[in-house]
Each structure stands twice: as C-alpha cells, then as structure tokens.
Design a protein around this motif. Sequence first.
Motif, mmCIF file in Angstrom:
data_model
loop_
_atom_site.group_PDB
_atom_site.id
_atom_site.type_symbol
_atom_site.label_atom_id
_atom_site.label_comp_id
_atom_site.label_asym_id
_atom_site.label_seq_id
_atom_site.Cartn_x
_atom_site.Cartn_y
_atom_site.Cartn_z
ATOM 1 N N GLN A 43 0.830 -1.211 0.000
ATOM 2 C CA GLN A 43 0.000 0.000 0.000
ATOM 3 C C GLN A 43 0.866 1.263 0.000
ATOM 4 O OE1 GLN A 43 -3.822 0.251 2.236
ATOM 5 N NE2 GLN A 43 -2.741 1.733 3.501
ATOM 6 N N ASP A 44 1.907 1.258 0.826
ATOM 7 C CA ASP A 44 2.773 2.445 0.909
ATOM 8 C C ASP A 44 3.540 2.683 -0.395
ATOM 9 O OD1 ASP A 44 2.008 3.161 3.429
ATOM 10 O OD2 ASP A 44 3.833 2.491 4.441
ATOM 11 N N GLU A 45 4.045 1.624 -0.991
ATOM 12 C CA GLU A 45 4.814 1.803 -2.233
ATOM 13 C C GLU A 45 3.901 2.210 -3.387
ATOM 14 O OE1 GLU A 45 7.848 2.051 -2.052
ATOM 15 O OE2 GLU A 45 8.426 0.935 -0.270
ATOM 16 N N LEU A 46 2.700 1.660 -3.402
ATOM 17 C CA LEU A 46 1.736 2.075 -4.427
ATOM 18 C C LEU A 46 1.402 3.564 -4.262
ATOM 19 C CD1 LEU A 46 -0.046 1.244 -6.788
ATOM 20 C CD2 LEU A 46 -1.741 0.399 -5.168
ATOM 21 N N ALA A 47 1.296 4.008 -3.021
ATOM 22 C CA ALA A 47 1.058 5.434 -2.770
ATOM 23 C C ALA A 47 2.226 6.264 -3.312
ATOM 24 C CB ALA A 47 0.862 5.681 -1.271
ATOM 25 N N ASP A 48 3.453 5.791 -3.124
ATOM 26 C CA ASP A 48 4.610 6.531 -3.656
ATOM 27 C C ASP A 48 4.571 6.613 -5.182
ATOM 28 O OD1 ASP A 48 5.981 7.449 -1.397
ATOM 29 O OD2 ASP A 48 7.073 5.565 -1.141
ATOM 30 N N VAL A 49 4.191 5.510 -5.828
ATOM 31 C CA VAL A 49 4.054 5.531 -7.295
ATOM 32 C C VAL A 49 3.038 6.599 -7.702
ATOM 33 C CG1 VAL A 49 3.182 4.230 -9.287
ATOM 34 C CG2 VAL A 49 4.728 3.125 -7.660
ATOM 35 N N LEU B 36 -4.274 2.345 -10.392
ATOM 36 C CA LEU B 36 -5.651 2.402 -9.880
ATOM 37 C C LEU B 36 -6.294 1.018 -9.903
ATOM 38 C CD1 LEU B 36 -6.816 5.808 -11.455
ATOM 39 C CD2 LEU B 36 -6.060 5.378 -9.097
ATOM 40 N N MET B 37 -5.937 0.219 -10.914
ATOM 41 C CA MET B 37 -6.454 -1.146 -11.001
ATOM 42 C C MET B 37 -5.948 -1.996 -9.825
ATOM 43 S SD MET B 37 -6.085 -3.255 -14.537
ATOM 44 C CE MET B 37 -7.014 -2.440 -15.818
ATOM 45 N N LEU B 38 -4.658 -1.896 -9.553
ATOM 46 C CA LEU B 38 -4.076 -2.660 -8.448
ATOM 47 C C LEU B 38 -4.681 -2.219 -7.116
ATOM 48 C CD1 LEU B 38 -2.046 -4.710 -7.383
ATOM 49 C CD2 LEU B 38 -0.249 -2.980 -7.559
ATOM 50 N N ALA B 39 -4.825 -0.903 -6.941
ATOM 51 C CA ALA B 39 -5.441 -0.398 -5.708
ATOM 52 C C ALA B 39 -6.860 -0.959 -5.574
ATOM 53 C CB ALA B 39 -5.467 1.135 -5.720
ATOM 54 N N HIS B 40 -7.621 -0.899 -6.651
ATOM 55 C CA HIS B 40 -8.992 -1.431 -6.642
ATOM 56 C C HIS B 40 -9.006 -2.898 -6.231
ATOM 57 C CE1 HIS B 40 -12.225 -3.683 -8.672
ATOM 58 N NE2 HIS B 40 -12.988 -2.692 -8.269
ATOM 59 N N ASP B 41 -8.146 -3.707 -6.858
ATOM 60 C CA ASP B 41 -8.164 -5.153 -6.605
ATOM 61 C C ASP B 41 -7.765 -5.488 -5.173
ATOM 62 O OD1 ASP B 41 -8.897 -5.361 -9.215
ATOM 63 O OD2 ASP B 41 -7.112 -6.425 -9.904
ATOM 64 N N LEU B 42 -6.910 -4.648 -4.589
ATOM 65 C CA LEU B 42 -6.456 -4.911 -3.214
ATOM 66 C C LEU B 42 -7.346 -4.217 -2.181
ATOM 67 C CD1 LEU B 42 -2.581 -4.639 -3.674
ATOM 68 C CD2 LEU B 42 -3.940 -6.721 -3.367
ATOM 69 N N GLY B 43 -8.373 -3.516 -2.636
ATOM 70 C CA GLY B 43 -9.249 -2.811 -1.698
ATOM 71 C C GLY B 43 -8.578 -1.628 -1.026
ATOM 72 N N ILE B 44 -7.629 -1.019 -1.721
ATOM 73 C CA ILE B 44 -6.921 0.145 -1.170
ATOM 74 C C ILE B 44 -7.638 1.426 -1.605
ATOM 75 C CG2 ILE B 44 -4.789 1.499 -1.358
ATOM 76 C CD1 ILE B 44 -3.269 -1.183 -1.608
ATOM 77 N N ASP B 45 -7.933 2.286 -0.634
ATOM 78 C CA ASP B 45 -8.498 3.590 -0.931
ATOM 79 C C ASP B 45 -7.341 4.513 -1.315
ATOM 80 O OD1 ASP B 45 -11.130 5.590 0.180
ATOM 81 O OD2 ASP B 45 -9.159 6.422 -0.317
ATOM 82 N N VAL B 46 -7.322 4.903 -2.585
ATOM 83 C CA VAL B 46 -6.177 5.646 -3.116
ATOM 84 C C VAL B 46 -5.933 6.945 -2.350
ATOM 85 C CG1 VAL B 46 -5.421 6.962 -5.125
ATOM 86 C CG2 VAL B 46 -6.298 4.648 -5.413
ATOM 87 N N LYS B 47 -6.986 7.661 -2.092
ATOM 88 C CA LYS B 47 -6.824 8.968 -1.435
ATOM 89 C C LYS B 47 -6.239 8.801 -0.026
ATOM 90 C CE LYS B 47 -9.282 13.118 -0.145
ATOM 91 N NZ LYS B 47 -10.573 13.780 0.062
ATOM 92 N N GLU B 48 -6.822 7.872 0.708
ATOM 93 C CA GLU B 48 -6.309 7.637 2.071
ATOM 94 C C GLU B 48 -4.868 7.148 2.054
ATOM 95 O OE1 GLU B 48 -8.653 5.144 4.630
ATOM 96 O OE2 GLU B 48 -10.478 6.264 4.129
ATOM 97 N N ALA B 49 -4.545 6.265 1.096
ATOM 98 C CA ALA B 49 -3.184 5.725 1.027
ATOM 99 C C ALA B 49 -2.173 6.844 0.763
ATOM 100 C CB ALA B 49 -3.094 4.654 -0.062
#
Lengths: 110, 110, 110, 110
Positions: free
Chosen positions: C58-64, D69-82
């Motif tokens: 999650q953290d590295e994806l945020a950096d990307v 965004l696809m990876l975030a979606h699949d992992l259930g990661i909220d992009v803004k919060e991350a």
Amino acid sequence: MNDLINKIISFRDERDWKQFHNPKDLAISLTLEASELLENFQWKSSDQAVDANFNDIQDELADVLIYSLMLAHDLGIDVKEAILHKLEKNAEKYPINKFKGTARKYTDVE
Amino acid sequence: MNDLINKIISFRDERDWKQFHNPKDLAISLTLEASELLENFQWKSSDQAVDANFNDIQDELADVLIYSLMLAHDLGIDVKEAILHKLEKNAEKYPINKFKGTARKYTDVE
Amino acid sequence: MNDLINKIISFRDERDWKQFHNPKDLAISLTLEASELLENFQWKSSDQAVDANFNDIQDELADVLIYSLMLAHDLGIDVKEAILHKLEKNAEKYPINKFKGTARKYTDVE
Amino acid sequence: MNDLINKIISFRDERDWKQFHNPKDLAISLTLEASELLENFQWKSSDQAVDANFNDIQDELADVLIYSLMLAHDLGIDVKEAILHKLEKNAEKYPINKFKGTARKYTDVE
C-alpha cells in the motif's frame, strides 16, 4: 567466464536457494537490481553520481551481472554466444551508414 | 571476457555513439532492457514464459549484459573482480547457517 | 483529485525540492518506486506476497501515485483526461471481439 | 476518482481480463509501463525529451496511473487515504528543518 558462473552457482547452492530461483523471479530480481543501480543517479548529473557513489554503482552493477549470469545458467544460455548473436542482430537493425552519430531509434529512420 | 567487451565497444565506436553514452543514460538503458526481459514473463507462469518466449528472453538477456559490460568498461570497472568482491559481501550478509533454505531478507533475520 | 495534487505539491514546496524535480528525474523516481512495490512480490506467489506485505505494498503504491501526480502536475497534464484518452486508444488497440479472454498482445493478433 | 476507477474496471471486465490480473503480474506491469515512460527520456536532456515526446509521455503516464488504480482497486486500497497516509509518513521521515533544499536521503542525515 565459466569459472565466475561456477562461483555464483556455488554461492547459491550452499544456501539451497535454487528452490526460489525460477526464471520469472530471477527476471524480477534483475529489474530490482537495475533499479538499485539507477537509484545512485537519481537527482544527480551523471558526473556527480559517479563521483559520489562509485563504490555503490560498482556493487549494484555486480548484482545485475550476478543475476544475469545465474539466469543464463539456469536457462542453458551460453552468454558469449548470446551476446555475439545479439550484436549481429543489432548491427542489422542499426546499419552504420544510417545510424552513425545519431541517437534515433531504428523505427524513426526510414 | 575482454574479447567480448572489445566487440561491444567496437560496435558502439563504429556508430559514434559514445557521445550519448554517459553513465546515467547507460544505467537508464539497463533498467529498460531488464524490463523488456521481464515483459516476456508478464501474465504467464515462469514455465509458460520460457516455453513461449525463449528466443526473446535470450536476446533481451544479451542486451542487459551488453549494457552492463559497456557501463563497466566506461567506468573502468573490472567485471570479474567486481563480481567476486560482491559475492564476498553477499556471503557476509547472508551467512550460510542463518540463510540456508530461506528466502527471507537479511533485514528480517536477527 | 485536485485537492490531493495540491497536498503533494505543498509537501514538496515546504521542502524546496522543486529544484531537483525535473521531469527526467521524476520519471526515474517513478521506476524506482515501481520496483520497490514489485520487490514485495519477489520470491513469493501473488497471494503470499499480499498476505505478508500488504502495508508495504500500500505504501509503495502510494509513492508511485505521488510521483505520477507530481509529474503530471509539472507537465500540465490533466490526469483524468489523460486516462480517459488512453482508455479510448487502448479500446481501439484491443477491440473486445478479438481480445476477450486472451492475454495476447495486439501485435500477436492479425 | 471513483468514476475513473469504474471506467478502468469496465474496460477490463468487457475483455474478461480479470483472470490474468493477479496483483503480482499487475505490479510487474506497473514497472513495465514506468519503464516505457522513462524510455522517452533515454539519451536526452529532460527538456529535449519533453519537447520531442510530450504526447508519448502523457500516454505512458496514463498507463502507469491505470495500472496503479487497477491494483489499488483489486487490493481494496483507498487511493486517497493511502496517499495522505504516505505523505504523513514521508513528512516524519523528511522533517522540513532538516531537509529543506537538500536532495540527500534520510539515511544520510543524522
């Protein structure tokens, strides 16, 4: 070269790491090491980077070579032949008379 | 090895490309070639990729090695010594008794 | 989205880092962060990696994303429009009737 | 943002590509797209690259964002919060009073 490859494979076998080293993960590892090499140049000019980080650049380049030789070994690729073969293909793709002194890609040159 | 490096440098000199090849752009090129190698494994298992793309994998691995040897040459790095030196450092970082049969990172092992 | 981009740019401006952030070095940084993300999957199956390293992923994806949004901002690229435009191009390159259920590349399909 | 993510996922679902998109291969794809973006800067200064390749840079940056965004979606990661969470961590790692105007790494500053 063969002597080097044997040392690299011994290093791995002593740790029993072959079980993790499928070609896909070795190819991943190669990109990770290439990135660690490149990290030494981040935010710097080429000369600044070489001055500041020469030893790290040398070590990361060695890691790139170690993984490359390991992957070649595992796939039964003869490194010397593969390089000579690729140089020939590149020579056809980039003939001297069209590409001397230019950084264009072959797709940009009719 | 020296013979190979000479062939690589001749290929470059015939095209007068040394002028573009500062170490920073060579390090960039190395990551690009490593990615092109990895692309052959995308969406596939390791075995599927090797079966389907063996020749391309060989060619891309050759490109990785060509750029690695070129960068080493330009920086005055002796490839063999650099690899042996790095294997020694890795052996200290990953002592056999702690890392045999485990894929953990050295930072994960006390 | 604009609110997020403003927060990212504020973070940078408070540190006076704009001076280092030319687009070439930002593009380098993006590949480095993508590699750090990928490192979490090295030597592991996809599921093992997600289980073991979710927070780091999650953290590295945020950096990307942070570097991507920064680079878009600096180049005056509207992120939303760029994505919609690229999805349209991809839809032309990969028409549903030819690519449904296949991982082949568009170059492999006549 | 959610609207964008929905469009990206629809594009994938129409092609039935979810079956190939495990997080490990998505992370691989992200590094490949980041490399394609970086390729536009190879052998060029930052300004030369942006002048010559602006449209390609925009398209490749869009691909990086699409996969992110696809990876975030699949992992259930909220992009803004991350992103906000990571900016906070970065702010602790790089306090303004120690890092203002310097490109050093946090590991280089006592």
